[in-house]
Design an enzyme around this catalytic site. Structure first.
Site, PDB file in Angstrom:
ATOM      1  N   GLY A 128      90.209   8.322 108.676  1.00  0.00           N
ATOM      2  CA  GLY A 128      89.847   7.555 107.495  1.00  0.00           C
ATOM      3  C   GLY A 128      89.242   6.157 107.787  1.00  0.00           C
ATOM      4  O   GLY A 128      88.431   6.051 108.779  1.00  0.00           O
ATOM      5  N   SER A 129      89.396   5.201 107.001  1.00  0.00           N
ATOM      6  CA  SER A 129      88.681   3.862 107.048  1.00  0.00           C
ATOM      7  C   SER A 129      88.939   3.180 108.279  1.00  0.00           C
ATOM      8  O   SER A 129      88.510   2.289 108.539  1.00  0.00           O
ATOM      9  CB  SER A 129      88.535   3.355 105.757  1.00  0.00           C
ATOM     10  OG  SER A 129      88.013   3.794 104.788  1.00  0.00           O
ATOM     11  N   VAL A 130      90.127   3.667 109.051  1.00  0.00           N
ATOM     12  CA  VAL A 130      90.502   2.820 110.240  1.00  0.00           C
ATOM     13  C   VAL A 130      89.266   2.841 111.064  1.00  0.00           C
ATOM     14  O   VAL A 130      89.070   2.160 112.093  1.00  0.00           O
ATOM     15  CB  VAL A 130      91.696   3.414 110.721  1.00  0.00           C
ATOM     16  CG1 VAL A 130      91.841   2.933 112.253  1.00  0.00           C
ATOM     17  CG2 VAL A 130      92.745   2.996 110.257  1.00  0.00           C
ATOM     18  N   TYR A 185      84.843  -2.902  98.126  1.00  0.00           N
ATOM     19  CA  TYR A 185      84.909  -2.176  99.279  1.00  0.00           C
ATOM     20  C   TYR A 185      83.735  -1.160  98.971  1.00  0.00           C
ATOM     21  O   TYR A 185      83.706  -0.681  97.928  1.00  0.00           O
ATOM     22  CB  TYR A 185      86.194  -1.539  99.148  1.00  0.00           C
ATOM     23  CG  TYR A 185      86.542  -0.917 100.640  1.00  0.00           C
ATOM     24  CD1 TYR A 185      86.926  -1.693 101.615  1.00  0.00           C
ATOM     25  CD2 TYR A 185      86.567   0.492 100.478  1.00  0.00           C
ATOM     26  CE1 TYR A 185      87.125  -0.877 102.812  1.00  0.00           C
ATOM     27  CE2 TYR A 185      86.579   1.267 101.651  1.00  0.00           C
ATOM     28  CZ  TYR A 185      86.826   0.417 102.833  1.00  0.00           C
ATOM     29  OH  TYR A 185      87.299   0.944 104.013  1.00  0.00           O
ATOM     30  N   LYS A 203      86.033   2.398 110.493  1.00  0.00           N
ATOM     31  CA  LYS A 203      85.214   1.415 110.333  1.00  0.00           C
ATOM     32  C   LYS A 203      84.986   0.527 111.343  1.00  0.00           C
ATOM     33  O   LYS A 203      84.032  -0.098 111.674  1.00  0.00           O
ATOM     34  CB  LYS A 203      85.340   0.721 108.961  1.00  0.00           C
ATOM     35  CG  LYS A 203      84.996   1.628 107.711  1.00  0.00           C
ATOM     36  CD  LYS A 203      85.147   0.948 106.193  1.00  0.00           C
ATOM     37  CE  LYS A 203      84.436   1.878 105.374  1.00  0.00           C
ATOM     38  NZ  LYS A 203      85.090   3.091 105.167  1.00  0.00           N
TER      39      LYS A 203
END
Length: 476
Positions: free
Chosen positions: A87-89, A177, A91
């Site tokens: 997921g957005s980890v 976001y 980024k």
């Protein structure tokens, strides 16, 4: 037929031990024994098929274990080598790659993005790479029903989709976001280098730092130890919903990772590798907004304190997976949690572990009693009413009044409607100077709530004269 939750729990709790020992030192320590018992309890309480946890302290992996099942159909246990989706980890890795390219002179963080994406609209002349990194571009999130998740898109098609989205604010005016911004960063990396961002991540970050199993998501590849992602539908566990393969390769968070991969990353950052000291400072500095004041987001990292102490963290949620990595620089501590259920609360789990290893970090949802000292002069219901319905309320700072968009107010209204009872937990004074949206924060105050969808913690930042400067919440 989907497996009922009761049958699921009986199946995996009787089939495998709840925890598998890691090949890490210091496991005899009493704090880790307590953490292990807590993690077993959380597996059951949150009804998660499986998750893995790692702890890095002083640049060294000291704990890594898996709990429950990585795959329900095959009764495959979750271990410290189980592969989850980021997921957005993910980024923070895209951001690190962009910073490396900027250091080499291949691009500038202050480049207008139309330098690299000329098909974009003229308004993109005022949107910079830095705006994309910090979610201050004003470009809306493409995941809000704009993109058909079952359709394959090329990267250039996604750029055109983003170009057609009407802005929600002028660049730098606010924070919102936006996965779209990080998709565009992936496209910019290709335009700058002529190469896919995932290949550059492997060469520049994953391989040099010993992140041996980190890679871009691929449904076609044979990936040993790959977990399945799950979701709750009523009282049944089902597989994640299908997403087209091309949308699992974008730079907003489409990685396969283990907790050991993320532990290697955390240890490298502790030792000054992966990013230069200047780049780390830049990535972990709150973004400044045009009207003054800051928002607690850097380059792929959130920067909210925990119990008044600094923390640097990010979470991720995608396709039946939830992820959290949280760094506590004062304690030289990082806690990583990767789970395979959409409804899991890995951030709360990680905060619980951090509080066992560092008592000053005991999170609000695990406080045995309210904190001593001053308390807010207003009730939680009054705070939520101001956030959801009365953005002109005198108790709000000017910066927070400006920040509360219609969408923000709607989200606060939803939180208020889902919690039936709040318990005030008192306040911490700030351990160091702290500012939110242009106001100096003197106290961080907490309330714990319960409702049909589980527990919630409300975090309120107050000025010295008890005006509300910021608010946030998390589930547990």
């Amino acid at each position: 037929m989907p497996m009922s939750l009761r049958r699921l729990l009986i199946a995996f709790l009787s089939a495998v031990p709840a925890a598998l020992p890691a090949r890490a030192p210091a496991q005899a320590d009493a704090s880790f024994d307590a953490a292990d018992r807590y993690l077993r309890d959380e597996l059951r309480r949150q009804r998660i098929p499986g998750f893995s946890v790692a702890v890095v302290r002083d640049g060294r992996l000291v704990f890594a274990r898996g709990y429950g099942l990585a795959n329900l159909e095959h009764h495959a246990p979750a271990t410290d080598s189980t592969i989850y989706q980021s997921g957005s980890v993910g980024k923070q890795f895209t951001a690190a790659l962009v910073q490396q390219l900027a250091d080499s002179g291949a691009l500038s963080l202050d480049d207008p993005i139309r330098c690299w994406l000329p098909e974009g609209p003229p308004r993109w002349d005022s949107v910079t790479v830095r705006h994309l990194l910090t979610h201050t571009s004003g470009i809306p999130d493409y995941t809000d029903s704009v993109v058909d998740l079952r359709r394959d898109y090329t990267e250039d098609e996604l750029v055109r989709v983003a170009a057609a989205l009407p802005p929600i604010f002028a660049p730098g005016e606010r924070w919102s976001y936006s996965n779209t911004g990080y998709v565009l960063l992936g496209a910019i990396v290709r335009r700058v280098t002529g190469r896919f961002y995932g290949d550059l991540l492997r060469e520049r970050i994953f391989s040099p730092l010993g992140m041996r199993t980190a890679r871009i998501i691929s449904e076609a590849a044979i990936v040993p130890n790959r977990s399945d992602g799950y979701r709750m539908v009523g009282d049944s566990v089902e597989h994640q919903e299908w997403v087209s393969p091309s949308l699992n390769t974008t730079a907003d968070g489409a990685l396969y990772l283990t907790v050991r991969d993320l532990a290697a990353w955390a240890a490298a950052l502790d030792r000054g590798r992966g990013l230069s000291a200047a780049d780390r400072a830049l990535a972990w500095t709150p973004v400044r907004l045009n009207r003054g004041g800051s928002y607690p987001y850097g380059f792929g990292w959130m920067l909210d304190p925990v119990r008044g102490r600094p923390s640097i963290y990010h979470t991720g949620s995608w396709q039946g997976f939830r992820a959290s990595i949280a760094r506590f620089p004062d304690a030289r501590l990082t806690v990583i949690v990767l789970a395979n259920l959409a409804e899991a609360e890995p951030r709360a789990i990680g905060l619980g572990v951090a509080g066992m290893l560092e008592p000053s970090l005991v999170p609000p949802h695990r406080l045995a009693a309210p904190l001593p000292g001053a308390r807010p002069p207003v009730s939680v219901d009054t705070v939520l009413h101001a956030l959801a319905q009365d953005s002109a309320a005198a108790m709000l700072t000017p910066g927070l009044r400006r920040f509360l968009s219609d969408d923000e107010q709607e989200e606060w209204g939803e939180l208020a409607s889902k919690v039936t009872r709040w318990t005030a937990l008192g306040c911490d004074t700030t351990a160091q100077a702290s500012e939110r949206l242009g106001a100096e924060v003197a106290r961080w105050c907490y309330a714990r709530g319960s409702g049909a969808e589980g527990g919630r913690v409300l975090i309120m930042a107050f000025t010295g004269d008890w005006r509300l400067a910021a608010a946030d919440w998390y589930g547990y």
